[in-house]
Design a protein around this motif. Structure first.
Motif, PDB file in Angstrom:
ATOM      1  N   LEU A 109     -89.131  97.308  51.838  1.00 46.72           N
ATOM      2  CA  LEU A 109     -89.503  95.692  51.789  1.00 46.72           C
ATOM      3  C   LEU A 109     -88.776  94.537  52.082  1.00 46.72           C
ATOM      4  CD1 LEU A 109     -92.344  95.855  49.145  1.00 46.72           C
ATOM      5  CD2 LEU A 109     -92.310  96.799  51.445  1.00 46.72           C
ATOM      6  N   GLN A 110     -87.648  95.360  52.397  1.00 50.80           N
ATOM      7  CA  GLN A 110     -86.764  93.623  52.393  1.00 50.80           C
ATOM      8  C   GLN A 110     -87.024  93.086  53.740  1.00 50.80           C
ATOM      9  OE1 GLN A 110     -82.179  95.447  53.695  1.00 50.80           O
ATOM     10  NE2 GLN A 110     -81.873  93.998  55.234  1.00 50.80           N
ATOM     11  N   ASN A 111     -87.651  93.873  54.770  1.00 49.12           N
ATOM     12  CA  ASN A 111     -88.145  92.329  55.816  1.00 49.12           C
ATOM     13  C   ASN A 111     -89.336  91.716  54.874  1.00 49.12           C
ATOM     14  OD1 ASN A 111     -86.196  92.938  57.574  1.00 49.12           O
ATOM     15  ND2 ASN A 111     -86.701  94.613  58.452  1.00 49.12           N
ATOM     16  N   SER A 112     -89.795  92.284  54.122  1.00 47.33           N
ATOM     17  CA  SER A 112     -91.496  91.493  53.265  1.00 47.33           C
ATOM     18  C   SER A 112     -91.653  92.219  52.356  1.00 47.33           C
ATOM     19  CB  SER A 112     -92.399  92.307  54.156  1.00 47.33           C
ATOM     20  OG  SER A 112     -92.299  94.116  53.681  1.00 47.33           O
ATOM     21  N   PRO A 113     -90.259  91.430  51.115  1.00 49.40           N
ATOM     22  CA  PRO A 113     -90.210  90.747  49.732  1.00 49.40           C
ATOM     23  C   PRO A 113     -91.147  90.748  49.101  1.00 49.40           C
ATOM     24  CG  PRO A 113     -88.645  89.817  50.675  1.00 49.40           C
ATOM     25  CD  PRO A 113     -89.124  90.271  51.822  1.00 49.40           C
ATOM     26  N   ASP A 114     -92.108  89.247  49.515  1.00 51.57           N
ATOM     27  CA  ASP A 114     -93.451  88.779  48.739  1.00 51.57           C
ATOM     28  C   ASP A 114     -94.262  89.340  48.937  1.00 51.57           C
ATOM     29  OD1 ASP A 114     -91.754  86.101  49.037  1.00 51.57           O
ATOM     30  OD2 ASP A 114     -92.671  85.249  50.803  1.00 51.57           O
ATOM     31  N   ILE A 115     -94.527  90.869  49.365  1.00 48.13           N
ATOM     32  CA  ILE A 115     -95.917  92.141  49.112  1.00 48.13           C
ATOM     33  C   ILE A 115     -95.553  92.649  48.006  1.00 48.13           C
ATOM     34  CG2 ILE A 115     -96.996  91.063  51.084  1.00 48.13           C
ATOM     35  CD1 ILE A 115     -95.775  94.539  51.333  1.00 48.13           C
ATOM     36  N   ALA A 116     -94.542  92.704  47.237  1.00 46.75           N
ATOM     37  CA  ALA A 116     -93.591  93.950  46.619  1.00 46.75           C
ATOM     38  C   ALA A 116     -94.256  93.472  44.675  1.00 46.75           C
ATOM     39  CB  ALA A 116     -91.932  93.131  46.229  1.00 46.75           C
ATOM     40  N   GLN A 117     -95.365  92.000  44.743  1.00 48.62           N
ATOM     41  CA  GLN A 117     -95.516  92.188  43.546  1.00 48.62           C
ATOM     42  C   GLN A 117     -97.501  93.004  43.786  1.00 48.62           C
ATOM     43  OE1 GLN A 117     -94.108  88.408  44.225  1.00 48.62           O
ATOM     44  NE2 GLN A 117     -94.513  88.158  42.061  1.00 48.62           N
ATOM     45  N   THR A 118     -97.357  92.640  44.569  1.00 48.75           N
ATOM     46  CA  THR A 118     -99.045  93.286  45.286  1.00 48.75           C
ATOM     47  C   THR A 118     -99.157  94.299  45.226  1.00 48.75           C
ATOM     48  OG1 THR A 118     -99.183  91.372  46.432  1.00 48.75           O
ATOM     49  CG2 THR A 118    -100.880  92.751  46.822  1.00 48.75           C
ATOM     50  N   LEU A 119     -97.591  94.877  45.876  1.00 53.00           N
ATOM     51  CA  LEU A 119     -97.442  96.368  45.666  1.00 53.00           C
ATOM     52  C   LEU A 119     -97.824  97.741  45.067  1.00 53.00           C
ATOM     53  CD1 LEU A 119     -95.607  97.357  49.137  1.00 53.00           C
ATOM     54  CD2 LEU A 119     -98.126  98.677  48.790  1.00 53.00           C
ATOM     55  N   ALA A 120     -97.351  96.961  43.721  1.00 45.93           N
ATOM     56  CA  ALA A 120     -96.579  96.738  42.783  1.00 45.93           C
ATOM     57  C   ALA A 120     -98.169  97.470  41.637  1.00 45.93           C
ATOM     58  CB  ALA A 120     -95.167  96.411  42.155  1.00 45.93           C
ATOM     59  N   VAL A 121     -98.833  95.956  41.323  1.00 40.94           N
ATOM     60  CA  VAL A 121     -99.969  96.127  40.963  1.00 40.94           C
ATOM     61  C   VAL A 121    -101.058  96.864  41.390  1.00 40.94           C
ATOM     62  CG1 VAL A 121    -101.711  94.566  40.685  1.00 40.94           C
ATOM     63  CG2 VAL A 121     -99.870  93.855  40.216  1.00 40.94           C
ATOM     64  N   THR A 122    -101.022  96.680  43.042  1.00 43.55           N
ATOM     65  CA  THR A 122    -102.243  97.844  43.688  1.00 43.55           C
ATOM     66  C   THR A 122    -101.971  99.533  42.749  1.00 43.55           C
ATOM     67  OG1 THR A 122    -102.442  96.971  45.659  1.00 43.55           O
ATOM     68  CG2 THR A 122    -102.960  99.038  45.762  1.00 43.55           C
ATOM     69  N   CYS A 123    -100.807  99.388  43.004  1.00 43.22           N
ATOM     70  CA  CYS A 123    -100.439 101.151  42.579  1.00 43.22           C
ATOM     71  C   CYS A 123    -100.091 101.562  40.694  1.00 43.22           C
ATOM     72  CB  CYS A 123     -98.698 100.975  42.478  1.00 43.22           C
ATOM     73  SG  CYS A 123     -98.491 101.205  44.425  1.00 43.22           S
ATOM     74  N   LEU A 124    -100.441 100.132  40.128  1.00 39.35           N
ATOM     75  CA  LEU A 124    -100.215 100.284  38.710  1.00 39.35           C
ATOM     76  C   LEU A 124    -102.040 100.942  38.853  1.00 39.35           C
ATOM     77  CD1 LEU A 124    -100.292 100.186  36.165  1.00 39.35           C
ATOM     78  CD2 LEU A 124    -100.828  96.957  36.237  1.00 39.35           C
ATOM     79  N   ALA A 125    -102.935  99.728  39.016  1.00 38.22           N
ATOM     80  CA  ALA A 125    -104.392 100.193  39.374  1.00 38.22           C
ATOM     81  C   ALA A 125    -104.487 101.394  39.371  1.00 38.22           C
ATOM     82  CB  ALA A 125    -105.144  99.093  40.216  1.00 38.22           C
ATOM     83  N   LEU A 126    -104.153 102.083  40.618  1.00 37.10           N
ATOM     84  CA  LEU A 126    -104.374 103.520  40.976  1.00 37.10           C
ATOM     85  C   LEU A 126    -103.732 104.153  40.312  1.00 37.10           C
ATOM     86  CD1 LEU A 126    -104.838 102.663  45.043  1.00 37.10           C
ATOM     87  CD2 LEU A 126    -107.208 103.122  43.367  1.00 37.10           C
ATOM     88  N   ASN A 127    -103.202 104.237  39.399  1.00 36.61           N
ATOM     89  CA  ASN A 127    -102.072 105.552  38.636  1.00 36.61           C
ATOM     90  C   ASN A 127    -101.309 106.087  39.793  1.00 36.61           C
ATOM     91  OD1 ASN A 127    -101.734 106.404  36.417  1.00 36.61           O
ATOM     92  ND2 ASN A 127    -102.940 108.683  36.879  1.00 36.61           N
ATOM     93  N   THR A 128    -100.827 105.456  41.152  1.00 37.69           N
ATOM     94  CA  THR A 128     -99.966 105.655  41.707  1.00 37.69           C
ATOM     95  C   THR A 128     -98.065 105.251  41.829  1.00 37.69           C
ATOM     96  OG1 THR A 128    -101.128 106.111  43.232  1.00 37.69           O
ATOM     97  CG2 THR A 128     -99.478 105.912  44.314  1.00 37.69           C
ATOM     98  N   PRO A 129     -97.386 106.538  41.440  1.00 34.71           N
ATOM     99  CA  PRO A 129     -96.229 105.884  41.008  1.00 34.71           C
ATOM    100  C   PRO A 129     -95.832 105.556  42.913  1.00 34.71           C
ATOM    101  CG  PRO A 129     -96.490 108.207  40.221  1.00 34.71           C
ATOM    102  CD  PRO A 129     -97.510 107.593  41.314  1.00 34.71           C
ATOM    103  N   CYS A 130     -94.420 104.020  42.323  1.00 36.16           N
ATOM    104  CA  CYS A 130     -94.098 103.703  43.505  1.00 36.16           C
ATOM    105  C   CYS A 130     -92.320 103.420  43.105  1.00 36.16           C
ATOM    106  CB  CYS A 130     -95.074 102.803  44.111  1.00 36.16           C
ATOM    107  SG  CYS A 130     -94.242 100.968  43.320  1.00 36.16           S
TER     108      CYS A 130
END
Length: 409
Positions: free
Chosen positions: A285-306
């Protein structure tokens, strides 16, 4: 204000109008201050943009931009060339902990008069505006693209324009390209080739209205909702397929979660379709770091390692976002490993109950965690922090059957 958030509805639909991009709005406001012939439509209603507007309209010596990091960087450059003006530029406690030294050093090498009022390298800073004649500057490119954009925005107003030489790997390249495209749309000539940016001098610009596209970072929370839901259909306005914003990569990333994006004339339609989701998500996410928090929580909700990389700039945001994410995600029972540049999520199948998420004066912490209400009820503390970039956030979530209970405990 704290909020308890929950949503038992797993099939979501709605039409959401999202405010103009903060990134585009703030760039255009600096340009408009230098070239009053420009007009702006669909301006962001975020706190950051309001603070920048107020600063540009103020004649006071003390300029307080609160938590608005972009405003701090852009105004440092703007006031450096404001001949005859002297200001002290300051902000919140967190802002006085966020470095500006690289930008200040670059401006000083061009002849600017800037002094630190308290701690070397940090706001508050005293700026005496003057004419800058030096037309070349060298800048490290791996810290914050906002330093580079700040110089690019004042460059056309300099008598000889500006050549910016970048050292090292460039961080958040899309934001630099966004600044360049906005300059070009306004009528300024500029080039970005390899490690060199050249902005030509421009005495005046023709009368023109420039429309701000809606904010893709704000759209990320609806992508997250769609991914977590059983089914979803969201119409978001106003967006376009040839976006200047790096966070528009959301459309491709969330395809992996079954979220499909259809581009219409001025909107996007998000639809959750049945299908597989990734066994493990890996994204740079070097070019889009502001979506890191959203992606991490999405993966948390879906029980998906990231495993998310390219995150070194998150250390100097409103909070240290990597440490904050680790702390808050682990409250739900999952494990998180962070380095200076990466985050790895090892999710648990079970969610802890009665969790209170701290927001650290960071709007994105509140908004990124909100979609998790589809999975488990929890509390978000200091939830009004969303006004920094998305004042209508909680009202828009209510439209999607979210139960939002406000409290002051």
């Amino acid at each position: 204000m704290n909020v308890k958030i929950s949503n038992a509805e797993k099939n979501l639909s709605g039409n959401i109008k999202i405010t103009g991009s903060k990134s585009e709005s703030n760039r255009l406001l600096i340009l408009q201050a230098l070239y009053p012939t420009l007009r702006i439509s669909n301006l962001s209603n975020s706190d950051d943009t309001k603070y920048l507007q107020q600063a540009l309209q103020s004649e006071a010596e003390l300029i307080d931009i609160h938590h608005a990091g972009t405003a701090m960087r852009f105004l440092t450059a703007y006031y450096a060339i404001a001949e005859g003006r002297e200001v002290v530029l300051t902000g919140s406690k967190r802002m006085t902990e966020r470095p500006v030294k690289l930008l200040v050093d670059a401006l000083k090498s061009m002849g600017a008069e800037i002094a630190y009022e308290e701690n070397e390298g940090y706001p508050p800073i005293r700026i005496k505006g003057k004419k800058l004649d030096v037309a070349k500057v060298c800048l490290r490119a791996n810290i914050s693209s906002q330093y580079i954009s700040a110089l690019m925005l004042i460059a056309p107003a300099l008598e000889n324009g500006l050549e910016i030489k970048l050292k090292g790997d460039v961080t958040s390249t899309p934001y630099i390209k966004m600044t360049l495209q906005i300059l070009k749309r306004a009528g300024v000539k500029g080039f970005f080739n390899g490690d060199t940016i050249i902005i030509e001098p421009t005495q005046e610009l023709p009368e023109k209205e420039l429309a701000v596209e809606s904010d893709w970072s704000s759209a990320s929370y609806f992508y997250s909702l769609a991914a977590i839901s059983d089914s979803a259909s969201f119409k978001l306005t106003t967006y376009k397929e040839d976006s200047l914003q790096g966070d528009s990569c959301l459309a491709q990333i969330y395809k992996q979660f079954g979220v499909h994006t259809t581009f219409n004339s001025d909107s996007i339609l998000l639809e959750k379709r049945p299908g597989k989701r990734p066994i493990r998500l890996e994204e740079n996410l070097q070019n889009s770091p502001d979506i890191a928090q959203t992606l991490a929580v999405t993966c948390l909700a879906l029980n998906t390692p990231c495993f998310l990389t390219g995150l070194h700039t998150l250390k100097i945001k409103e909070t240290d976002r990597l440490v904050a994410l680790k702390t808050e995600i682990e409250k739900f029972g999952s494990k998180v490993k962070v380095t200076q540049n990466s985050l790895e999520l090892l999710p648990s199948k079970d969610f802890a109950r009665e969790v209170e998420v701290a927001t650290y004066n960071d709007h994105r912490m509140a908004m990124a965690f909100a979609p998790l209400g589809l999975k488990v009820p929890f509390k978000i503390n200091d939830a009004e922090v969303v006004s920094k970039s998305y004042p209508g956030f909680w009202e828009d979530f209510k439209k999607l059957s979210f139960k939002i209970i406000k409290s002051h405990e």
